[in-house]
Design a protein around this motif. Sequence first.
Motif, PDB file in Angstrom:
ATOM      1  N   GLY A 347       0.799  -1.205   0.000  1.00  0.00           N
ATOM      2  CA  GLY A 347       0.000   0.000   0.000  1.00  0.00           C
ATOM      3  C   GLY A 347       0.837   1.263   0.000  1.00  0.00           C
ATOM      4  O   GLY A 347       2.063   1.235   0.153  1.00  0.00           O
ATOM      5  N   TYR A 350      -1.612   7.313   2.837  1.00  0.00           N
ATOM      6  CA  TYR A 350      -2.628   8.246   2.379  1.00  0.00           C
ATOM      7  C   TYR A 350      -2.010   9.626   2.174  1.00  0.00           C
ATOM      8  O   TYR A 350      -1.315  10.148   3.049  1.00  0.00           O
ATOM      9  CB  TYR A 350      -3.775   8.342   3.386  1.00  0.00           C
ATOM     10  N   ASP A 379     -10.014  10.180   0.893  1.00  0.00           N
ATOM     11  CA  ASP A 379      -9.585   9.095  -0.007  1.00  0.00           C
ATOM     12  C   ASP A 379     -10.666   8.793  -1.035  1.00  0.00           C
ATOM     13  O   ASP A 379     -10.893   7.648  -1.413  1.00  0.00           O
ATOM     14  CB  ASP A 379      -9.248   7.847   0.806  1.00  0.00           C
ATOM     15  N   PHE A 386     -12.582   4.934   8.526  1.00  0.00           N
ATOM     16  CA  PHE A 386     -11.283   4.489   8.033  1.00  0.00           C
ATOM     17  C   PHE A 386     -10.277   4.417   9.184  1.00  0.00           C
ATOM     18  O   PHE A 386     -10.331   5.206  10.129  1.00  0.00           O
ATOM     19  CB  PHE A 386     -10.758   5.449   6.965  1.00  0.00           C
ATOM     20  N   VAL A 393      -1.026   3.889   5.908  1.00  0.00           N
ATOM     21  CA  VAL A 393      -1.934   3.379   4.881  1.00  0.00           C
ATOM     22  C   VAL A 393      -3.360   3.398   5.423  1.00  0.00           C
ATOM     23  O   VAL A 393      -3.625   2.889   6.521  1.00  0.00           O
ATOM     24  CB  VAL A 393      -1.539   1.955   4.457  1.00  0.00           C
ATOM     25  N   HIS A 395      -7.369   2.357   5.316  1.00  0.00           N
ATOM     26  CA  HIS A 395      -8.253   1.289   4.846  1.00  0.00           C
ATOM     27  C   HIS A 395      -9.559   1.361   5.615  1.00  0.00           C
ATOM     28  O   HIS A 395      -9.594   1.849   6.752  1.00  0.00           O
ATOM     29  CB  HIS A 395      -7.597  -0.079   5.013  1.00  0.00           C
ATOM     30  N   THR A 399     -11.405  -3.951   7.790  1.00  0.00           N
ATOM     31  CA  THR A 399     -10.630  -4.635   6.747  1.00  0.00           C
ATOM     32  C   THR A 399      -9.163  -4.488   7.091  1.00  0.00           C
ATOM     33  O   THR A 399      -8.776  -3.829   8.047  1.00  0.00           O
ATOM     34  CB  THR A 399     -10.896  -4.034   5.371  1.00  0.00           C
ATOM     35  N   THR A 400      -8.308  -5.075   6.309  1.00  0.00           N
ATOM     36  CA  THR A 400      -6.876  -4.953   6.521  1.00  0.00           C
ATOM     37  C   THR A 400      -6.217  -4.317   5.318  1.00  0.00           C
ATOM     38  O   THR A 400      -6.652  -4.514   4.182  1.00  0.00           O
ATOM     39  CB  THR A 400      -6.227  -6.321   6.792  1.00  0.00           C
ATOM     40  N   SER A 401      -5.186  -3.565   5.582  1.00  0.00           N
ATOM     41  CA  SER A 401      -4.469  -2.903   4.484  1.00  0.00           C
ATOM     42  C   SER A 401      -3.228  -3.682   4.096  1.00  0.00           C
ATOM     43  O   SER A 401      -2.431  -3.212   3.303  1.00  0.00           O
ATOM     44  CB  SER A 401      -4.060  -1.493   4.918  1.00  0.00           C
TER      45      SER A 401
END
Length: 405
Positions: A347, A350, A379, A386, A393, A395, A399-401
């Motif tokens: 990734g 940001y 994003d 998020f 990073v 996400h 969830t996982t980045s």
Amino acid sequence: MPSRATVLIHGRSFPGPPVFDLRHRAPGGGTLSTQRVLARAGIDTFAPSLLGFGRSTRFNTGLDDPGNASLRPFLPDGSCAHPEGCDRSHIPIFPLDQQGTLLLNNPLDGQRRAHSSNHRFGRTDLWVRDIRQVIDDAIARAKPSDGKVTLVGWSFGGQLVARTLYAANPVLPDSAAVIAKVDRAVFLDSFFGTPTEEVMPPGGFTSFPVALNPLAQIGGAWVMPPGRDAACTGHIVPDSPEQFRAQNVEEDRLGSTWGGDDPDHPTGFVRSPTFSSYGWNTTVAQQLTTPALVIHGLDDTLAPPSNSTAIYSNLPVANKVLVQVQCASHALHLEGCSGPRCTPEAGTPYGGRPGHPWFGPHATFQAATVEWIKNGTFDGAARGHFIVNESGVAHPAGTTSGPTR
């Protein structure tokens, strides 16, 4: 390109310029000044020092009088055993007997003094009035294309922004007209959970007008839970607390001469006004209609990260985003990153570039604020929760980045 304007509101202890215009280089060659970054993005910025803070008027018989710092407490039966008087504090952030513990030798010459004012300095709506005036001034000066500003509030400033946007405010009229001048809001490490309106505490309000914040302890905003400093390498940008301290001295020359045993070598303070606190809770959040970005450090020890979840979940607007940042404290907008953790294995940080390291939470805040002011998104998303991981990073929550170092 449309022109934009934003008004940035500081917290309870420090004035606007050091908070939002810290003159210090950031990792990667950037800057820790939020105002400089927004200006480079074409956004006009206004970071006032609200009444009683910084270079605003301090009132010669009020905040400039060391005898208006707190005295010893009343006895349990309500009596006072001291000729100079006693004090009460209805909020723990305003400690008692700062005259005796911090000022007794300098400048009080060994003797506590009676107050020239026996009242708290202000209340939430005092500074909401200030913010309303700054909104009008910002619109007149910057002439934003839509005739509106974005409000950004850090810490206690988040509470003030929320109260400004509260249509049911019974203290100040014409709230709807003020809200119409604000296109979006940002709540950064915001306080939350106060009464909706001012309520008299059982023992009465704080009975002194000035609170003192020792310059030697000014790094408290960067404090993290035990063990997290070692994991969050580089979160304190070298010499940034010292620069923050120096700029606060510029804003409060008199306070910097107080404290210690030797007037020629004072320990120094940042003076701030006492107040009654209200106006930011679930009830208020559920009535806000302004699109909002809520951003909070997950290692914040001063305003719990759960504040951000509560704010976000109670906002009724469709356009709202919650961003929670790992390895970020209450000073999120001033924090950096160093070492292997800053380069993600998968990734892109940001707001950063592929293959380049994350420069820290300040970079996330700066990029997110620019995107929010210009587009009302984070994003690219106009809504959602998020997580920004320890490598920068972003996400969606849950969830996982991908792995990080």
